[in-house]
Design an enzyme around this catalytic site. Structure first.
Site, short mmCIF file in Angstrom:
data_model
loop_
_atom_site.label_atom_id
_atom_site.label_comp_id
_atom_site.label_asym_id
_atom_site.label_seq_id
_atom_site.Cartn_x
_atom_site.Cartn_y
_atom_site.Cartn_z
N CYS A 168 0.86 -1.18 0.00
CA CYS A 168 0.00 0.00 0.00
C CYS A 168 0.90 1.24 0.00
O CYS A 168 2.11 1.14 0.16
CB CYS A 168 -0.86 0.01 1.24
SG CYS A 168 -1.70 -1.56 1.48
N ARG A 182 1.37 1.68 -5.95
CA ARG A 182 1.59 0.68 -4.91
C ARG A 182 0.32 -0.09 -4.54
O ARG A 182 0.36 -1.06 -3.79
CB ARG A 182 2.14 1.35 -3.64
CG ARG A 182 3.40 2.13 -3.86
CD ARG A 182 3.87 2.71 -2.55
NE ARG A 182 4.22 1.67 -1.62
CZ ARG A 182 5.40 1.07 -1.54
NH1 ARG A 182 6.36 1.45 -2.35
NH2 ARG A 182 5.62 0.12 -0.66
N TRP A 224 -3.68 -1.88 -1.30
CA TRP A 224 -3.65 -3.10 -2.09
C TRP A 224 -4.05 -4.18 -1.10
O TRP A 224 -3.30 -4.51 -0.18
CB TRP A 224 -2.24 -3.33 -2.63
CG TRP A 224 -2.15 -4.48 -3.58
CD1 TRP A 224 -2.46 -4.48 -4.91
CD2 TRP A 224 -1.71 -5.81 -3.28
NE1 TRP A 224 -2.25 -5.72 -5.45
CE2 TRP A 224 -1.79 -6.55 -4.49
CE3 TRP A 224 -1.26 -6.46 -2.13
CZ2 TRP A 224 -1.44 -7.90 -4.57
CZ3 TRP A 224 -0.92 -7.79 -2.21
CH2 TRP A 224 -1.01 -8.50 -3.42
N ASN A 261 0.91 -0.48 6.08
CA ASN A 261 1.32 -1.15 4.85
C ASN A 261 2.03 -2.43 5.26
O ASN A 261 2.98 -2.38 6.03
CB ASN A 261 2.29 -0.23 4.09
CG ASN A 261 2.89 -0.90 2.87
OD1 ASN A 261 2.33 -1.85 2.34
ND2 ASN A 261 4.02 -0.39 2.41
N GLY A 262 1.54 -3.58 4.78
CA GLY A 262 2.21 -4.83 5.11
C GLY A 262 1.24 -5.84 5.65
O GLY A 262 0.03 -5.76 5.42
N GLU A 316 9.35 -12.45 -21.21
CA GLU A 316 8.99 -11.09 -20.80
C GLU A 316 7.81 -10.57 -21.64
O GLU A 316 6.89 -9.94 -21.12
CB GLU A 316 10.23 -10.18 -20.93
CG GLU A 316 10.00 -8.69 -20.86
CD GLU A 316 9.38 -8.19 -19.57
OE1 GLU A 316 9.19 -8.99 -18.65
OE2 GLU A 316 9.04 -7.00 -19.51
N LYS A 374 4.14 -9.38 -20.16
CA LYS A 374 3.57 -8.05 -20.41
C LYS A 374 2.13 -8.19 -20.92
O LYS A 374 1.24 -7.45 -20.52
CB LYS A 374 4.39 -7.28 -21.46
CG LYS A 374 5.69 -6.71 -20.95
CD LYS A 374 5.48 -5.45 -20.18
CE LYS A 374 6.33 -5.20 -18.99
NZ LYS A 374 6.93 -6.14 -18.17
N GLU A 418 -0.28 -9.42 -18.04
CA GLU A 418 -0.57 -8.48 -16.97
C GLU A 418 -1.33 -7.24 -17.46
O GLU A 418 -2.06 -6.63 -16.69
CB GLU A 418 0.68 -8.08 -16.21
CG GLU A 418 1.65 -7.21 -16.97
CD GLU A 418 2.85 -6.78 -16.13
OE1 GLU A 418 2.71 -6.55 -14.94
OE2 GLU A 418 3.95 -6.69 -16.72
N HIS A 442 7.85 -30.47 -27.55
CA HIS A 442 7.72 -31.30 -26.35
C HIS A 442 6.39 -31.04 -25.63
O HIS A 442 6.27 -31.30 -24.44
CB HIS A 442 8.92 -31.06 -25.42
CG HIS A 442 10.22 -31.38 -26.08
ND1 HIS A 442 10.59 -32.67 -26.41
CD2 HIS A 442 11.21 -30.58 -26.54
CE1 HIS A 442 11.77 -32.66 -27.02
NE2 HIS A 442 12.16 -31.38 -27.11
N LYS A 472 2.95 -2.08 -7.94
CA LYS A 472 4.31 -1.94 -8.46
C LYS A 472 5.36 -2.51 -7.51
O LYS A 472 6.30 -3.14 -7.94
CB LYS A 472 4.59 -0.47 -8.72
CG LYS A 472 5.97 -0.21 -9.28
CD LYS A 472 5.91 0.21 -10.72
CE LYS A 472 7.25 0.29 -11.36
NZ LYS A 472 7.34 -0.61 -12.51
C1 F6R Z 1 6.09 -6.86 -14.56
C2 F6R Z 1 6.74 -6.32 -13.37
C3 F6R Z 1 7.01 -7.24 -12.25
C4 F6R Z 1 8.28 -6.83 -11.49
C5 F6R Z 1 8.43 -7.70 -10.23
C6 F6R Z 1 9.72 -7.40 -9.50
O1 F6R Z 1 5.94 -5.89 -15.54
O2 F6R Z 1 7.02 -5.15 -13.29
O3 F6R Z 1 7.06 -8.57 -12.66
O4 F6R Z 1 9.37 -6.99 -12.34
O5 F6R Z 1 7.35 -7.47 -9.39
O6 F6R Z 1 9.79 -6.07 -9.11
P1 F6R Z 1 11.16 -5.40 -8.70
O7 F6R Z 1 12.00 -5.32 -9.92
O8 F6R Z 1 10.78 -4.05 -8.17
O9 F6R Z 1 11.79 -6.27 -7.66
#
Ligand code: F6R
Length: 628
Positions: free
Chosen positions: A2, A28, A75, A99-100, A501, A505, A508, A524, A623
């Protein structure tokens, strides 16, 4: 995960500071929000479920002012994202944001209920407010009540609290999720992240775990959890608040995609000599405190860095999500260029599998935020096992950055879009520098080879500029692409992690089924998935694996898969066998991943936008993942 903001002072309305701060912290968490402001010992609280905008709308009709206040964007962990579960929580004049996670919340809840407490939410956070309120009955002092409560709660949490009987105080505590104190003139702030406060101050104190802050009038005092006063140095940041605005782009994500050429240039800048075309890692600071890195003697630091990198015989790269895919690219780079074996592990697995870390191992973590709970636990475990650690972070002074022995930086500037873009390509750049540095230090590559790698790296920003032109292409193609039932992303070698990757993307952002696979693995199992409603996104740059990639592509096409091929230059063969062909500039194999990432980001961005989704704040995500 959060976001928290607190304000104490007389020169601003706390509401304005809190709302503007929460806007910067919405990355967040964004499922509900709330604010409480105290005026002459009376608190007014407003909360709303949904994004911050819902709270702002409510505040339009509420008069709310005073000299001290706290706010929160949530969150959800415990309890649905409803208004009654939104923070701040209030118990007998105490208002609290959290937060937590409180791990022992079941026992606490049962004990409070047995004592006759009235609990009004399903959260673990409200319970902390009850515990503090109970302590305050005997201590009559907010700081002491918080201190006494801390030994009763377990977990990872940051809290900020105010009390109607002490209308000039805010007390905050951190154990896990980040918390910074912003120092102003006759006013002070607390927040989960400096971005929330850059508009008001550049002077910050970063709290370490188990530290309590008392903002009392204009004074700021910091104590250890058991009450010892601490002297902490403030850090002055040179970030520009403009950097956290959209600057005319429709979304932060799009702005950040466009910033990549600059971000990549900034990532390599400290380490690359553009006249000699050589690499020398700058201010890695093995064993030095993060806030002293600028004072290091670069020559001495380089001697130390070389000593460490010469003395290792393997590297573990630990990270989560996109950062772990960057780590996988790092494996290909380091093993190929420097001949040091690299193991890549997802932090949530590494931390619980009792990993064997032989002596002479370097454990490297990658984290944009520097706060990801699993990655942080992994670096702590590695240290406990005696490993030397090196972090690659974007956020300087973040917890992981502070805890690592050595430090490298993405230098991407603030990344606000929840889906990581520029931090990813900046990390690939840093990993390129690291691989070349290790290769040279260990005499695996010659001067000439070093020069070749560096020249390739220096050309990356301008090549990336060219690839950004796919923005317009996908703006139009998205309407057709969204008809597909699913997407298989395929790549080989250094392009394999980029396939992973790309799929992440799309999942998500566009909430579509997507998988990333090593192209050679198709036969496979995954080949069975292919029919005419399945798109195959094939990364087939002109490298030494190109012919093999073409064979895999033919196999997929023969089963009806619709091919979107990404290759090098004007490639007739790829054009002939694919429905859509995207050409990338001819580049060195080490740079291809940087170029390939961009069309995949743009494709996900436009698909999600055309489906009407919020690309900056995808559902269920946040994030900075500060819970495990
Ligand atoms: C996807 C994304 C996440 C972060 C992951 C790790 O687009 O952003 O998969 O890469 O949550 O976050 P960090 O790099 O902050 O440890």
């Amino acid at each position: 995960m959060c976001g928290i903001v607190g304000y104490l002072g007389n020169s601003k309305n706390p509401k304005d500071v809190i709302i503007s701060g929460l806007k910067k912290l919405e990355y967040r968490g964004y499922d509900s929000a709330g604010i409480a402001v105290m005026n002459e010992g009376k608190t007014k609280r407003v909360r709303a479920s949904g994004k911050l905008k819902a709270l702002e709308d409510k505040l339009l009709t509420e008069k709310i002012d005073g000299n001290v206040g706290i706010g929160h964007t949530r969150w959800a962990t415990h309890g649905a994202p409803t208004e009654r579960n939104a923070h701040p929580h209030q118990v007998r004049g105490i208002s609290l944001v959290h937060n937590g996670i409180i791990e022992n919340y079941v026992e606490i809840r049962e004990a409070l209920l047995a004592d006759g407490a009235t609990i009004t939410s399903d959260t673990d956070s409200e319970l902390v407010a009850h515990l503090i309120a109970n302590e305050i009955d005997s201590t009559k002092d907010l700081y002491k009540a918080v201190e006494k409560t801390l030994c009763k709660i377990r977990g990872a949490f940051s809290i900020v609290v105010m009390w109607e009987q002490n209308p000039n105080q805010l007390v905050a505590f951190k154990d896990g999720p980040p918390l910074v104190v912003g120092l102003g003139s006759e006013e002070n702030f607390v927040a989960s992240d400096v971005q929330a406060l850059l508009q008001y101050t550049r002077k910050f104190i970063y709290l370490d775990d188990r530290e309590i802050v008392l903002l009392n009038g204009q004074d700021v005092s910091i104590f250890s959890a058991n009450g010892y006063p601490l002297q902490k140095k403030a850090v002055e940041l040179n970030w520009d608040p403009q950097m956290v605005e959209k600057q005319g782009y429709a979304h932060f994500m799009l702005k950040e995609i466009y910033e990549q050429p600059r971000a990549v240039a900034a990532a390599m800048e400290p380490h690359v000599n553009t006249e000699k075309f050589s690499v020398r890692l700058k201010n890695v600071g093995f064993g030095s405190l993060v806030n002293k890195l600028e004072d290091l003697d670069p020559a001495q630091d380089w001697i130390k860095t070389q000593e460490v990198l010469k003395g290792i015989d393997r590297i573990f790269i630990i990270a989560c999500g996109t950062s772990s895919y960057a780590g996988m690219v790092g494996k290909y780079l380091i093993e190929n260029i420097a001949h040091v074996p690299v193991e890549v592990d997802i932090a949530s697995e590494f931390r619980y599998r009792n990993p064997v870390i032989p002596p002479k191992s370097l454990v490297m973590t990658i984290s944009q935020s520097g706060e990801t709970a699993d990655t942080l636990a992994a670096i702590r475990l590695a240290k406990e096992k005696g490993a030397t650690t090196l972090s690659i972070c974007n956020v300087r002074n973040s917890t992981i950055d502070r805890e690592a022995h050595g430090h490298l930086y993405m230098n991407s500037g603030p990344e606000i879009g929840v889906a990581s873009t520029k931090a990813f390509t900046s990390t690939l750049t840093v990993l390129n520098c690291l691989a070349v540095a290790i290769g040279r230090i260990r005499d695996v590559i010659s001067d000439k080879q070093e020069k070749e790698f560096v020249q390739a790296l220096l050309s990356a920003p301008s090549q990336m500029e060219v690839v950004l032109a796919y923005d317009k292409y996908f703006d139009q193609a998205a309407h057709t692409l969204k008809q597909f039932r699913g997407f298989l992303y395929l790549g080989r070698g250094v392009s394999f992690p980029i396939a992973m990757e790309g799929a992440l993307k799309l999942k998500e952002l566009a909430y579509m089924h997507a998988e990333g696979y090593a192209a050679g693995e198709m036969k496979h199992g995954p080949l069975a998935l292919i029919d005419e409603r399945m798109a195959i996104v094939m990364l087939a740059p002109s490298d030494e694996l190109y012919e093999k990639s073409i064979s895999n592509l033919e196999e997929a096409r023969a089963r009806g898969g619709q091919v979107i091929a990404i290759g090098t230059g004007d490639n007739d063969k790829l054009k002939a066998i694919s429905k859509y062909y995207l050409s990338l500039p001819k580049a060195h194999w080490t740079i291809n991943p940087l170029l390939e990432a961009i069309p995949l980001q743009l494709m996900s961005y436009h698909l999600a936008s055309s489906l009407g989704y919020d690309v900056d704040q995808p559902r269920n995500l946040a994030k900075s993942v500060t819970v495990e």
